[in-house]
Enzyme design. Structure first.
Site, PDB file in Angstrom:
ATOM      1  N   GLU A 158       1.197  -1.484  -0.196  1.00 40.69           N
ATOM      2  CA  GLU A 158      -0.214   0.196   0.105  1.00 40.69           C
ATOM      3  C   GLU A 158       0.976   1.614  -0.050  1.00 40.69           C
ATOM      4  OE1 GLU A 158      -3.270  -0.375   2.468  1.00 40.69           O
ATOM      5  OE2 GLU A 158      -2.891   2.008   3.618  1.00 40.69           O
ATOM      6  N   GLU A 184      -5.245   6.494  -0.703  1.00 41.86           N
ATOM      7  CA  GLU A 184      -6.069   6.991   0.868  1.00 41.86           C
ATOM      8  C   GLU A 184      -6.234   9.270   1.242  1.00 41.86           C
ATOM      9  OE1 GLU A 184      -3.590   4.779   3.931  1.00 41.86           O
ATOM     10  OE2 GLU A 184      -3.903   6.623   4.956  1.00 41.86           O
ATOM     11  N   GLU A 271     -10.990  -2.214   6.527  1.00 44.80           N
ATOM     12  CA  GLU A 271      -9.641  -2.208   7.742  1.00 44.80           C
ATOM     13  C   GLU A 271     -10.379  -1.803   9.241  1.00 44.80           C
ATOM     14  OE1 GLU A 271      -7.802   1.304   5.942  1.00 44.80           O
ATOM     15  OE2 GLU A 271      -6.004   0.559   7.687  1.00 44.80           O
TER      16      GLU A 271
HETATM   17 CA    CA Z   1      -2.626   3.471   4.839  1.00 45.06          CA
END
Ligand code: CA
Length: 322
Positions: A158, A184, A271
């Site tokens: 990520e 994000e 998450e």
């Molecule tokens: Ca992250």
């Protein structure tokens, strides 16, 4: 103020267009996201239906969760032994999580790979492991990392490079078989268009609370699907954020649809941050918990299906309207 809250698309466009000259990314879109999520909550409450059903219906009533943990914690922890991270990871495994995401990026690549290897060893082959660099690398260093992660069976890498570095994303993505995730730090369909059409990611990670709320989520998902890119939301912050993500996830189709969807193969996951956070654990009258089976139930009541504990809100607020 004074608007019809059901007209969320109209309101979204007016708010976005009003600030086109200066508010296309960042805190302004965060604030718009909050308003949009609230409008969907109101719309659901008005008709007595959960947001997940307004979004099109539930593919699932609970979502497999991955624990986010194994952070660097201060200067001492930077020099900490890999066994300390392994012990923390084992704790999540014992709590029922079958997936875990840990941090990399603040140590030299070889030392970070030792930490990942120690965690991999501790949690066993049945537990999925992802890593998150929070854009710590340039593309050359990220490629070295990706090749090491490939050998450790890591399921996604990520934010390997800064979000502005689209070429870097493409370079890292081509360099190994580890799926690349990111998003994000990205906003609206326009930001995700460049990430998705640019071939930067295998998994796009919009945050409901940053990228533009549910209204924009639906457009980002349609865009990603049309390019063969999977969407798994980034989830952070408060219990409200977690509830919003669960409704979005409930209504997210498997990628692709099969007779037996499997988490992380083609079935989305949520998450579940494990760092101390009272806004996540105390703000809701009924906090959202992960079950011993490693799954989180989607709230079932109208709207977001949650109620805010106003005493907790006041305790943590810097300003509360009368
Ligand atoms: Ca992250």
């Amino acid at each position: 103020m004074g608007r019809d809250p059901v007209e969320r698309e109209v309101i979204w466009h007016e708010l976005y267009s009003a600030t086109r000259d200066f508010g296309q990314k960042g805190p302004y879109i965060d604030a718009m996201s909050a308003i949009d999520i609230a409008l969907w909550d109101i719309a659901g409450q008005a008709v007595g239906e959960p947001v997940s059903r307004l979004l099109g219906g539930c593919f699932r009533s609970s979502v497999a969760a991955y624990a986010t943990g194994c952070y660097y914690r201060g200067k001492e922890y930077l020099s900490g032994a890999p066994e300390e991270f392994a012990a923390e990871a084992l704790g999540y495994r014992k709590a029922g999580f079958q997936m875990l995401k840990m941090k990399v990026g603040l140590l030299e690549v070889g030392r970070d790979l030792e930490r990942v290897a120690a965690v991999r060893e501790a949690i066993g082959p049945e537990c999925a492991l992802m890593v998150d660099a929070n854009h710590a690398y340039n593309s050359a260093t990220a490629v070295r990392m990706a090749r090491g992660l490939e050998r450790l069976g890591v399921r996604w890498f990520e934010e390997p490079v800064p979000p502005e570095d689209r070429d870097g994303y493409r370079t890292v993505r081509r360099a190994s078989s580890v799926p690349i995730a990111g998003g994000e730090c990205e906003y609206t369909r326009y930001g995700f268009r460049d990430l998705i059409a640019g071939g930067c990611v295998d998994i796009a990670q919009p945050d409901l609370c940053a990228a533009g709320g549910f209204s924009e989520w639906l457009k980002i998902v349609a865009l990603a699907e049309s390019f063969g890119v999977w969407v798994i939301p980034h989830v952070w912050g408060s219990g409200v954020a977690l509830a919003a993500a669960l409704h979005a996830l409930a209504a997210l189709p498997p990628f692709p649809h099969t007779a037996n969807p499997i988490p992380l193969e083609n079935e989305p996951v949520v998450e579940f941050d494990r760092n101390p956070n009272p806004l996540r654990d105390e703000l809701l009258e009924q906090p959202i918990r992960c079950g011993g089976d490693g799954r989180v139930r989607v709230p079932e009541g109208p709207g977001l299906g949650i109620r805010i504990d106003t005493a907790v809100l006041r305790r943590y607020a810097t300003l509360v309207a009368a």
